[in-house]
Design a protein around this motif. Structure first.
Motif, PDB file in Angstrom:
ATOM      1  N   THR A 108     134.803  -9.104 115.451  1.00  0.00           N
ATOM      2  CA  THR A 108     135.130  -7.678 115.381  1.00  0.00           C
ATOM      3  C   THR A 108     134.520  -7.049 114.138  1.00  0.00           C
ATOM      4  OG1 THR A 108     137.185  -8.096 116.577  1.00  0.00           O
ATOM      5  CG2 THR A 108     137.034  -6.020 115.399  1.00  0.00           C
ATOM      6  N   GLU A 109     134.569  -7.759 113.013  1.00  0.00           N
ATOM      7  CA  GLU A 109     133.953  -7.236 111.780  1.00  0.00           C
ATOM      8  C   GLU A 109     132.440  -7.062 111.961  1.00  0.00           C
ATOM      9  OE1 GLU A 109     135.333  -6.114 109.033  1.00  0.00           O
ATOM     10  OE2 GLU A 109     137.376  -6.793 109.290  1.00  0.00           O
TER      11      GLU A 109
ATOM     12  N   LYS B   5     136.978   1.902 120.703  1.00  0.00           N
ATOM     13  CA  LYS B   5     137.674   0.756 121.281  1.00  0.00           C
ATOM     14  C   LYS B   5     136.647  -0.136 121.965  1.00  0.00           C
ATOM     15  CE  LYS B   5     140.503   1.728 124.623  1.00  0.00           C
ATOM     16  NZ  LYS B   5     141.628   2.000 125.525  1.00  0.00           N
ATOM     17  N   ILE B   6     136.801  -1.449 121.782  1.00  0.00           N
ATOM     18  CA  ILE B   6     135.929  -2.420 122.430  1.00  0.00           C
ATOM     19  C   ILE B   6     136.804  -3.229 123.383  1.00  0.00           C
ATOM     20  CG2 ILE B   6     134.385  -4.379 122.074  1.00  0.00           C
ATOM     21  CD1 ILE B   6     133.819  -3.261 119.279  1.00  0.00           C
ATOM     22  N   ASN B   7     136.559  -3.098 124.656  1.00  0.00           N
ATOM     23  CA  ASN B   7     137.395  -3.730 125.679  1.00  0.00           C
ATOM     24  C   ASN B   7     137.014  -5.184 125.929  1.00  0.00           C
ATOM     25  OD1 ASN B   7     139.101  -1.491 126.330  1.00  0.00           O
ATOM     26  ND2 ASN B   7     137.319  -0.549 127.290  1.00  0.00           N
ATOM     27  N   VAL B   8     136.959  -5.947 124.856  1.00  0.00           N
ATOM     28  CA  VAL B   8     136.627  -7.374 124.926  1.00  0.00           C
ATOM     29  C   VAL B   8     137.553  -8.097 123.945  1.00  0.00           C
ATOM     30  CG1 VAL B   8     134.812  -9.087 124.555  1.00  0.00           C
ATOM     31  CG2 VAL B   8     134.209  -6.840 125.438  1.00  0.00           C
ATOM     32  N   PRO B   9     138.089  -9.250 124.309  1.00  0.00           N
ATOM     33  CA  PRO B   9     138.971  -9.975 123.387  1.00  0.00           C
ATOM     34  C   PRO B   9     138.179 -10.721 122.310  1.00  0.00           C
ATOM     35  CG  PRO B   9     138.795 -11.183 125.443  1.00  0.00           C
ATOM     36  CD  PRO B   9     138.020  -9.900 125.627  1.00  0.00           C
TER      37      PRO B   9
ATOM     38  N   LEU C  20     141.995   2.426 109.050  1.00  0.00           N
ATOM     39  CA  LEU C  20     142.897   3.304 109.811  1.00  0.00           C
ATOM     40  C   LEU C  20     142.201   3.874 111.066  1.00  0.00           C
ATOM     41  CD1 LEU C  20     144.673   5.173 106.876  1.00  0.00           C
ATOM     42  CD2 LEU C  20     145.619   3.383 108.353  1.00  0.00           C
ATOM     43  N   LEU C  21     140.916   4.178 110.929  1.00  0.00           N
ATOM     44  CA  LEU C  21     140.156   4.633 112.102  1.00  0.00           C
ATOM     45  C   LEU C  21     140.068   3.540 113.162  1.00  0.00           C
ATOM     46  CD1 LEU C  21     137.238   6.618 110.470  1.00  0.00           C
ATOM     47  CD2 LEU C  21     138.948   7.548 112.042  1.00  0.00           C
ATOM     48  N   ALA C  22     139.918   2.307 112.716  1.00  0.00           N
ATOM     49  CA  ALA C  22     139.817   1.194 113.657  1.00  0.00           C
ATOM     50  C   ALA C  22     141.125   0.991 114.400  1.00  0.00           C
ATOM     51  CB  ALA C  22     139.431  -0.091 112.912  1.00  0.00           C
TER      52      ALA C  22
ATOM     53  N   ILE D 234     128.601   4.295 104.272  1.00  0.00           N
ATOM     54  CA  ILE D 234     129.210   4.158 105.596  1.00  0.00           C
ATOM     55  C   ILE D 234     130.157   2.964 105.548  1.00  0.00           C
ATOM     56  CG2 ILE D 234     128.767   3.808 108.046  1.00  0.00           C
ATOM     57  CD1 ILE D 234     125.941   4.989 107.495  1.00  0.00           C
ATOM     58  N   ASN D 235     131.445   3.268 105.481  1.00  0.00           N
ATOM     59  CA  ASN D 235     132.450   2.210 105.486  1.00  0.00           C
ATOM     60  C   ASN D 235     132.801   1.844 106.916  1.00  0.00           C
ATOM     61  OD1 ASN D 235     132.959   3.568 102.672  1.00  0.00           O
ATOM     62  ND2 ASN D 235     133.839   1.527 102.600  1.00  0.00           N
ATOM     63  N   VAL D 236     132.867   0.542 107.161  1.00  0.00           N
ATOM     64  CA  VAL D 236     133.152   0.049 108.515  1.00  0.00           C
ATOM     65  C   VAL D 236     134.284  -0.974 108.447  1.00  0.00           C
ATOM     66  CG1 VAL D 236     130.786   0.420 109.306  1.00  0.00           C
ATOM     67  CG2 VAL D 236     131.401  -1.781 108.356  1.00  0.00           C
ATOM     68  N   ASP D 237     135.054  -1.039 109.514  1.00  0.00           N
ATOM     69  CA  ASP D 237     136.095  -2.058 109.603  1.00  0.00           C
ATOM     70  C   ASP D 237     136.449  -2.287 111.062  1.00  0.00           C
ATOM     71  OD1 ASP D 237     137.755  -3.991 108.615  1.00  0.00           O
ATOM     72  OD2 ASP D 237     139.346  -2.633 107.996  1.00  0.00           O
ATOM     73  N   GLY D 238     137.005  -3.453 111.333  1.00  0.00           N
ATOM     74  CA  GLY D 238     137.407  -3.807 112.687  1.00  0.00           C
ATOM     75  C   GLY D 238     138.832  -4.331 112.710  1.00  0.00           C
ATOM     76  N   VAL D 239     139.506  -4.104 113.819  1.00  0.00           N
ATOM     77  CA  VAL D 239     140.882  -4.556 114.010  1.00  0.00           C
ATOM     78  C   VAL D 239     140.992  -5.214 115.381  1.00  0.00           C
ATOM     79  CG1 VAL D 239     143.287  -3.815 114.234  1.00  0.00           C
ATOM     80  CG2 VAL D 239     141.820  -2.727 112.552  1.00  0.00           C
ATOM     81  N   VAL D 240     141.724  -6.325 115.440  1.00  0.00           N
ATOM     82  CA  VAL D 240     141.948  -7.034 116.704  1.00  0.00           C
ATOM     83  C   VAL D 240     143.352  -6.719 117.203  1.00  0.00           C
ATOM     84  CG1 VAL D 240     142.147  -9.307 117.778  1.00  0.00           C
ATOM     85  CG2 VAL D 240     140.379  -8.898 116.070  1.00  0.00           C
ATOM     86  N   PHE D 241     143.449  -6.349 118.483  1.00  0.00           N
ATOM     87  CA  PHE D 241     144.741  -6.135 119.140  1.00  0.00           C
ATOM     88  C   PHE D 241     144.921  -7.282 120.139  1.00  0.00           C
ATOM     89  CE2 PHE D 241     143.037  -1.964 117.992  1.00  0.00           C
ATOM     90  CZ  PHE D 241     144.071  -1.470 117.209  1.00  0.00           C
ATOM     91  N   LYS D 242     145.516  -8.385 119.656  1.00  0.00           N
ATOM     92  CA  LYS D 242     145.614  -9.597 120.473  1.00  0.00           C
ATOM     93  C   LYS D 242     146.375  -9.380 121.767  1.00  0.00           C
ATOM     94  CE  LYS D 242     145.168 -13.261 117.090  1.00  0.00           C
ATOM     95  NZ  LYS D 242     145.801 -14.400 116.448  1.00  0.00           N
ATOM     96  N   SER D 243     147.504  -8.684 121.694  1.00  0.00           N
ATOM     97  CA  SER D 243     148.331  -8.529 122.899  1.00  0.00           C
ATOM     98  C   SER D 243     147.614  -7.744 123.990  1.00  0.00           C
ATOM     99  CB  SER D 243     149.657  -7.848 122.549  1.00  0.00           C
ATOM    100  OG  SER D 243     149.418  -6.565 122.015  1.00  0.00           O
ATOM    101  N   GLN D 244     146.755  -6.795 123.591  1.00  0.00           N
ATOM    102  CA  GLN D 244     146.020  -5.994 124.577  1.00  0.00           C
ATOM    103  C   GLN D 244     144.656  -6.585 124.904  1.00  0.00           C
ATOM    104  OE1 GLN D 244     145.943  -2.283 122.496  1.00  0.00           O
ATOM    105  NE2 GLN D 244     148.067  -1.785 122.972  1.00  0.00           N
ATOM    106  N   LYS D 245     144.258  -7.618 124.159  1.00  0.00           N
ATOM    107  CA  LYS D 245     142.956  -8.276 124.337  1.00  0.00           C
ATOM    108  C   LYS D 245     141.793  -7.296 124.189  1.00  0.00           C
ATOM    109  CE  LYS D 245     144.816 -11.969 127.118  1.00  0.00           C
ATOM    110  NZ  LYS D 245     144.822 -12.694 128.354  1.00  0.00           N
ATOM    111  N   ILE D 246     141.909  -6.448 123.161  1.00  0.00           N
ATOM    112  CA  ILE D 246     140.839  -5.507 122.830  1.00  0.00           C
ATOM    113  C   ILE D 246     140.654  -5.492 121.316  1.00  0.00           C
ATOM    114  CG2 ILE D 246     141.221  -4.012 124.838  1.00  0.00           C
ATOM    115  CD1 ILE D 246     142.655  -2.045 122.952  1.00  0.00           C
ATOM    116  N   ALA D 247     139.614  -4.819 120.875  1.00  0.00           N
ATOM    117  CA  ALA D 247     139.352  -4.650 119.442  1.00  0.00           C
ATOM    118  C   ALA D 247     139.054  -3.182 119.184  1.00  0.00           C
ATOM    119  CB  ALA D 247     138.172  -5.522 119.020  1.00  0.00           C
ATOM    120  N   GLY D 248     139.188  -2.788 117.952  1.00  0.00           N
ATOM    121  CA  GLY D 248     138.864  -1.421 117.558  1.00  0.00           C
ATOM    122  C   GLY D 248     137.986  -1.443 116.330  1.00  0.00           C
ATOM    123  N   VAL D 249     137.053  -0.508 116.237  1.00  0.00           N
ATOM    124  CA  VAL D 249     136.222  -0.386 115.041  1.00  0.00           C
ATOM    125  C   VAL D 249     136.329   1.040 114.510  1.00  0.00           C
ATOM    126  CG1 VAL D 249     134.611  -2.213 115.691  1.00  0.00           C
ATOM    127  CG2 VAL D 249     134.100   0.121 116.329  1.00  0.00           C
ATOM    128  N   GLY D 250     136.241   1.143 113.200  1.00  0.00           N
ATOM    129  CA  GLY D 250     136.273   2.445 112.548  1.00  0.00           C
ATOM    130  C   GLY D 250     135.076   2.591 111.630  1.00  0.00           C
TER     131      GLY D 250
END
Length: 197
Positions: A119-120, A109-113, A194-196, A76-92
């Motif tokens: 995020t990882e 999508k995680i609606n928390v900055p 890429l999923l994140a 199970i590969n996991v990764d996280g990405v931060v979207f600073k401008s939107q103040k959210i994070a994404g995980v894949g």
């Protein structure tokens, strides 16, 4: 001092000064005087540069391909990405079997900055929860955050910003029969990344 200077001449001057200082200390402690420090330092620098050139061309072995899990296990590969401008994070999360076939995937999508490390950690937590939800009992959770990996194995204490999440991951793992954690290079974790995104 600004302006152009010859780096090799500056290096040579520094080495000669070091050689004189070193020999002076040796003489003060009962050693002998070394004459011809200029020739010695030139030879020393040539050996130094030759050794460093050889080190620079030695290829380093790095795993650049994803490695499948053993038979009857899932990776199970996991990764996280931060979207600073939107103040959210994404995980894949990408679940694959021993043949490399995709069994399941998740993008959330995680609606928390959150910061990058947080995020990882959340990506690992979501991955373990996802494994539980789809009924996987023997798995390797793999991500590219060495800090999270060493904290989960207990080699280091988790940073305070992720300590609660690391504890939560360990509790979630208690409901799965066999869980291992694996650290991988970022390029091997690209599908989860890429999923994140």
């Amino acid at each position: 001092m600004e302006g152009n200077y010859d780096e090799s001449k500056v290096t040579m001057a520094a080495i000669i000064a070091w050689a004189i200082w070193s020999n002076r200390n040796e003489v003060c402690n009962g050693g002998r005087v070394v004459h011809g420090s200029g020739r010695w330092t030139t030879r020393y620098l040539k050996e130094y540069y030759a050794a460093n050139e050889q080190l620079a061309i030695v290829p380093t072995a790095q795993i650049t391909n994803w490695i499948p899990p053993p038979t009857n296990r899932y990776k199970i590969n996991v990764d996280g990405v931060v979207f600073k401008s939107q103040k959210i994070a994404g995980v894949g999360v990408m679940v694959r079997d021993c043949c490399g076939q995709v069994i399941a995937a998740l993008s959330k999508k995680i609606n928390v900055p959150l910061g990058p490390l947080e995020t990882e950690a959340k990506a690992v937590e979501v991955g373990v929860q996802f494994a539980r939800d789809i009924g996987i009992q023997d798995c390797i959770i793999e991500g590219d955050s060495l800090t999270i990996y060493t904290a989960l194995y207990g080699n280091t204490s988790p940073p305070s910003t992720v300590a609660v999440v690391v504890s939560s991951i360990k509790v979630l793992c208690g409901a799965i029969r066999g869980v291992e954690f694996s650290h991988t290079q970022r390029q091997c974790n690209r599908p989860a990344h890429l999923l994140a995104k």
